[in-house]
Design a protein around this motif. Structure first.
Motif, mmCIF file in Angstrom:
data_model
loop_
_atom_site.group_PDB
_atom_site.id
_atom_site.type_symbol
_atom_site.label_atom_id
_atom_site.label_comp_id
_atom_site.label_asym_id
_atom_site.label_seq_id
_atom_site.Cartn_x
_atom_site.Cartn_y
_atom_site.Cartn_z
ATOM 1 N N ARG A 17 8.345 -39.626 4.389
ATOM 2 C CA ARG A 17 9.756 -39.708 4.429
ATOM 3 C C ARG A 17 10.431 -39.662 3.159
ATOM 4 N NH1 ARG A 17 12.841 -40.661 8.976
ATOM 5 N NH2 ARG A 17 11.087 -41.803 9.780
ATOM 6 N N GLN A 18 10.093 -40.477 2.091
ATOM 7 C CA GLN A 18 10.793 -40.442 0.867
ATOM 8 C C GLN A 18 10.450 -39.578 -0.116
ATOM 9 O OE1 GLN A 18 8.998 -44.104 -0.619
ATOM 10 N NE2 GLN A 18 10.699 -45.340 0.395
ATOM 11 N N LEU A 19 9.289 -38.665 0.165
ATOM 12 C CA LEU A 19 9.090 -37.520 -0.616
ATOM 13 C C LEU A 19 9.799 -36.217 -0.096
ATOM 14 C CD1 LEU A 19 5.188 -36.571 -0.407
ATOM 15 C CD2 LEU A 19 6.590 -37.332 -2.406
ATOM 16 N N LEU A 20 10.123 -36.071 1.398
ATOM 17 C CA LEU A 20 10.969 -35.282 1.722
ATOM 18 C C LEU A 20 12.314 -35.342 1.838
ATOM 19 C CD1 LEU A 20 9.027 -34.340 5.089
ATOM 20 C CD2 LEU A 20 8.809 -33.281 2.863
ATOM 21 N N ASN A 21 12.772 -36.655 1.582
ATOM 22 C CA ASN A 21 14.345 -37.034 1.405
ATOM 23 C C ASN A 21 14.403 -37.058 -0.187
ATOM 24 O OD1 ASN A 21 14.568 -39.403 4.240
ATOM 25 N ND2 ASN A 21 15.328 -37.054 4.030
ATOM 26 N N GLN A 22 13.521 -36.917 -0.948
ATOM 27 C CA GLN A 22 13.870 -36.900 -2.448
ATOM 28 C C GLN A 22 14.262 -38.325 -2.909
ATOM 29 O OE1 GLN A 22 13.565 -33.860 -4.618
ATOM 30 N NE2 GLN A 22 14.403 -32.320 -3.543
ATOM 31 N N THR A 23 13.649 -39.461 -2.357
ATOM 32 C CA THR A 23 14.079 -40.529 -2.841
ATOM 33 C C THR A 23 12.887 -41.650 -3.218
ATOM 34 O OG1 THR A 23 13.789 -41.421 -0.191
ATOM 35 C CG2 THR A 23 16.218 -40.744 -1.131
ATOM 36 N N SER A 24 11.854 -40.920 -3.588
ATOM 37 C CA SER A 24 10.571 -41.406 -4.022
ATOM 38 C C SER A 24 10.435 -41.812 -5.189
ATOM 39 C CB SER A 24 9.562 -40.283 -3.949
ATOM 40 O OG SER A 24 9.775 -39.475 -5.128
ATOM 41 N N GLY A 25 11.614 -41.770 -6.164
ATOM 42 C CA GLY A 25 11.293 -42.225 -7.393
ATOM 43 C C GLY A 25 10.791 -41.411 -8.468
#
Length: 475
Positions: free
Chosen positions: A131-139
């Motif tokens: 999910r964080q990859l797709l929301n661009q919240t991965s860091g």
């Protein structure tokens, strides 16, 4: 490199397992003639070499059209292949969500669960979720990975290998930062879980199911013509800048095919995802306006879902209007410092509101006129500086060396700016990686102007120092 993306808007009344509330009222369905008339006016006013566009409503394509010419002087049509750059992200996100629908991927599981090869020098990378990859919240950030190494990759597996020495810019899930790496990692995840290369997986999971027969990822099936860059207002054909393009920016498609895609994203026609997964694609997490390959922004008091795409010789934008059920896409075979596709899209939105669209254009022409005048002035000042260097030297012959050095600083500022050009552009773009090669594409006019100013300053400084040395050595 221009603002690599435009995150936009969405009115999403979605709950888990339910799709968005797509309306089809309070709107005017424009005629194909009205759309054609507006787009022809837009092509004339912007001076774009070629453009294609599509408007959809509900389950039908209202109109798909191409205008202008390509670099081989062929007419652009609704079936002319176009690179859509970062618009590709919405397609990659859909491919991941299709695996979620099949129960083969869970959004809140770490990426390494499905992709053990995803390793970085930062141990926090093992905590990044799908999910964080797709929301661009991965860091993940351009500032902390070797973007140059990733662009030399020839496969998604090689791309991931190039990340091994990178780190994160923050804790996974702690902040949003636009970074193409997220979507290229997501594309590799699709390859590994699906069992086919990304091109094949996209063909069978997305393009084939929607009847997008001319669409692909990369150049295997379809190769667009060379695009154009603008140099002081003149369109110059140029091959696209080489570099790896996978899930973040590799899709090649047409206006006709984009119509099928937009229809599916409004819950009509053939579907590749469940309604709940479409809703997840469109809804940003709390505190951000970026969902999964779609952004959220308000236009004319209405929320739209939008994503733009900017390569070095192609530009594109797509939008959905949940309140009315309209979809829009505009694609051009050109790139410049000023992006006209978004302005043209806003005109199409105005048509569906029953408003008279504003005539787009003028921004590129004015920007490049100012740059051309600046270059000419800098060239003239350089000649004047050389011609007056003798007088300058005689006035300062008896001064201390540090005073003379101070008087030279002003003419050397453009040279210093040019020497650090990619670095300060990167700072202005919040740390996005920037190379000299990229600066010779859509910002070519700015690059040339800075080079002329730098050369003029260096020439003037050299002439002044030579004359000063001669004056001081004369008895």
């Amino acid at each position: 490199m221009r603002n690599f993306f435009l995150a936009t808007l969405a009115l999403l009344l979605a709950v888990a397992g339910a799709g968005p509330a797509w309306g089809e009222g309070q709107a005017t369905v424009p005629t194909p003639a009205a759309i054609d008339g507006y787009l022809r006016e837009a092509l004339d006013s912007t001076g774009l070499p070629g453009m294609s566009a599509v408007v959809t409503h509900g389950d039908r394509i209202v109109h798909a059209v191409g205008l202008g010419r390509d670099s081989s002087d062929r007419a652009v049509t609704a079936d002319t292949p176009m690179r859509v750059a970062s618009v590709s992200k919405s397609f990659t996100a859909a491919a991941v969500m299709s695996l979620v629908d099949e129960g083969r991927v869970a959004l809140d599981q770490p990426v390494v669960t499905y992709l053990p090869e995803f390793r970085m020098a930062d141990p926090r990378a093992s905590l990044i979720t799908v999910r964080q990859l797709l929301n661009q919240t991965s860091g993940l950030s351009d500032r902390t990975v070797d973007i140059g190494a990733t662009q030399r990759a020839t496969s998604l597996a090689g791309y991931l290998a190039a990340l091994r020495h990178g780190t994160l810019a923050g804790e996974p899930g702690s902040h949003w930062e636009y970074c193409n790496v997220n979507y290229d990692v997501a594309a590799r995840l699709v390859e590994v879980v699906d069992g086919r290369d990304f091109t094949g997986a996209m063909r069978d999971r997305i393009f084939g199911r929607l009847g997008m027969g001319t669409s692909t990822v990369g150049n295997r099936a379809v190769r667009p013509s060379d695009g154009f860059i603008s140099v002081y207002g003149a369109w110059v054909p140029r091959k696209e800048l080489p570099g790896f393009r996978g899930g973040a920016g590799g899709v090649i498609t047409t206006a006709s095919d984009m119509g099928r895609w937009l229809i599916s994203q409004t819950g009509h026609g053939p579907q590749v995802l469940t309604p709940g997964s479409v809703a997840v694609l469109h809804e940003p997490p709390p505190g951000t306006d970026y969902a999964m390959g779609w952004g959220v922004e308000v236009v004319e008091a209405r929320k739209l879902l939008v994503h733009s795409g900017n390569l070095f010789t192609y530009t594109a934008v797509q939008a959905l209007d949940p309140a009315t059920g309209f979809g829009f896409a505009v694609m051009t075979n050109s790139a410049s410092l000023h992006d006209d596709t978004y302005d043209i899209l806003l005109g199409l939105v105005a048509l569906t509101d029953g408003r008279q669209p504003a005539t787009p254009g003028g921004g590129r022409q004015m920007t490049e006129l100012v740059l051309a005048v600046t270059a000419l002035v800098a060239f003239g000042l350089g000649i004047l500086g050389v011609r007056r260097s003798g007088r300058w030297a005689r006035r300062r012959a008896g001064r201390a060396w540090w005073w003379t050095a101070l008087r030279l600083v002003g003419v050397l500022v453009p040279a210093a700016m040019f020497a650090t050009y990619p670095q300060w552009v990167s700072v202005l773009m919040n740390g996005r990686a920037v190379t000299w090669a990229q600066m010779t594409y859509f910002p070519a006019s700015l690059t040339i102007t800075l080079a002329v100013a730098a050369a003029a300053g260096l020439t003037t400084a050299t002439a002044r120092l030579a004359r000063l040395r001669s004056v001081r050595s004369t008895p």
